[in-house]
Motif scaffolding. Structure first.
Motif, PDB file in Angstrom:
ATOM      1  N   THR A  29       0.825  -1.208   0.000  1.00 32.60           N
ATOM      2  CA  THR A  29       0.000   0.000   0.000  1.00 32.60           C
ATOM      3  C   THR A  29       0.861   1.262   0.000  1.00 32.60           C
ATOM      4  O   THR A  29       0.582   2.211  -0.743  1.00 32.60           O
ATOM      5  CB  THR A  29      -0.928   0.003   1.231  1.00 32.60           C
ATOM      6  OG1 THR A  29      -1.752  -1.172   1.198  1.00 32.60           O
ATOM      7  CG2 THR A  29      -1.806   1.235   1.232  1.00 32.60           C
ATOM      8  N   SER A  59     -10.033  -5.284  -3.337  1.00 28.40           N
ATOM      9  CA  SER A  59      -8.994  -4.255  -3.224  1.00 28.40           C
ATOM     10  C   SER A  59      -7.648  -4.761  -3.751  1.00 28.40           C
ATOM     11  O   SER A  59      -6.883  -4.001  -4.363  1.00 28.40           O
ATOM     12  CB  SER A  59      -8.840  -3.812  -1.766  1.00 28.40           C
ATOM     13  OG  SER A  59     -10.028  -3.193  -1.314  1.00 28.40           O
ATOM     14  N   VAL A  63      -5.317  -3.348  -7.058  1.00 30.51           N
ATOM     15  CA  VAL A  63      -3.889  -3.028  -7.096  1.00 30.51           C
ATOM     16  C   VAL A  63      -3.230  -3.715  -8.290  1.00 30.51           C
ATOM     17  O   VAL A  63      -2.389  -3.125  -8.977  1.00 30.51           O
ATOM     18  CB  VAL A  63      -3.197  -3.444  -5.781  1.00 30.51           C
ATOM     19  CG1 VAL A  63      -1.693  -3.193  -5.855  1.00 30.51           C
ATOM     20  CG2 VAL A  63      -3.786  -2.677  -4.598  1.00 30.51           C
TER      21      VAL A  63
END
Length: 317
Positions: A29, A59, A63
């Motif tokens: 992240t 999520s 990415v």
């Protein structure tokens, strides 16, 4: 008491087992926020190997899509993006198609975007890709109703518009906005590089090129720009030609660069041959126009040389 003990023990064990995963996800992240593509790719590889169940997590898939758009691999990415029916992924799909030069398909997908503001943004990107900066400017200037990421993309496109026109004062203003919004985004650094090239600030362009080499995967256009800078320095690195050969139409880019190098060294005949070969192999937009212009000037210089030679031979007789 026994149940409480086992519960606490299970929580501790779960924490021990999950801590490596949480650490890698946190690292991924942070790297995404800094546009550290290599680290994101490394962390995705770790998760795929040790926690493949996370591929069901939306999520995490986001990415992976983000990385594919920026770094690759691109195989299957178009189909993956097409599975989504929301405007954000449709805009991503438009960007993906434009990166591949598929303007007709991009136009079709842009028309499916339900939000009028987002659809107008996509149409502005399409106009820019079609080398119509005036139309792009009309669509993008003053556009409202966008979210934060879309607004950043609007400023990114407007800076490209102003570089194309060129309007360096407004390009600089857009760059200031972009740098404040996302200082780590390599796209901002790439536009700063293009701004330096437009200003003919070769020293700054060379410095920015060295930075970009560490931050972005090479694209054909960037490699051509880098090669032209090296020609300006008087030393074209063969590695640039080798890298270009790895791309579709890479030979045309390489021959264009080699043709410019030959002209720069005064070898007009070889320069003409290579530029004609590059044009026949297929060059995109601006490079095709530049090659055509260079060929026109080369032919004029060759005719002048022929005339001079004829005059000289006549004098000799």
């Amino acid at each position: 008491m026994r149940l409480r003990f086992y519960f606490v023990l299970s929580v501790i064990l779960a924490g021990i087992l999950l801590s490596p995963l949480l650490w890698h996800l946190s690292k991924m992240t942070r790297a995404q926020a800094d546009y550290d593509f290599k680290t994101v790719a490394t962390e995705i590889s770790w998760v795929n190997r040790y926690a493949p169940f996370l591929d069901r997590w939306a999520s995490f898939r986001e990415v992976k899509l983000w990385l594919g758009l920026n770094l690759g691999p691109r195989e299957g990415l178009e189909q993956e993006l097409a599975r989504y029916g929301d405007d954000r992924h449709r805009l991503w799909l438009v960007q993906f198609l434009l990166q591949d030069g598929k303007t007709s398909e991009a136009e079709t997908k842009a028309g499916l975007i339900s939000s009028e503001s987002t659809r107008t943004l996509a149409q502005g990107l399409l106009a820019l890709a079609q080398k119509d900066p005036e139309k792009a400017h009309g669509l993008l200037q003053g556009l409202t109703g966008l979210d934060e990421k879309e607004e950043f993309l609007r400023h990114l496109a407007l800076m490209q518009v102003y570089l194309t026109l060129p309007d360096l004062e407004r390009a600089q203003a857009e760059f200031t906005v972009l740098l404040k919004a996302e200082p780590h985004n390599p796209a901002v650094k790439m536009l700063e590089f293009n701004l330096a090239l437009t200003r003919r600030d070769w020293d700054q362009a060379l410095a920015l090129s060295a930075e970009l080499d560490q931050k972005i995967p090479p694209t054909p256009v960037y490699l051509v720009q880098k090669g032209l800078l090296q020609i300006y320095e008087g030393k074209l690195n063969p590695a640039v030609i080798t890298q270009l050969g790895e791309f579709p139409q890479g030979k045309s880019y390489a021959n264009y660069l080699l043709g410019i190098k030959a002209l720069n060294q005064g070898d007009l005949g070889e320069g003409k041959r290579l530029l004609e070969l590059a044009s026949a192999q297929g060059l995109p937009g601006e490079l095709a126009l530049d090659a055509k212009s260079a060929l026109t000037h080369t032919n004029e210089r060759l005719r002048a040389q022929d005339s001079l030679a004829a005059i000289t031979q006549g004098d000799g007789r």
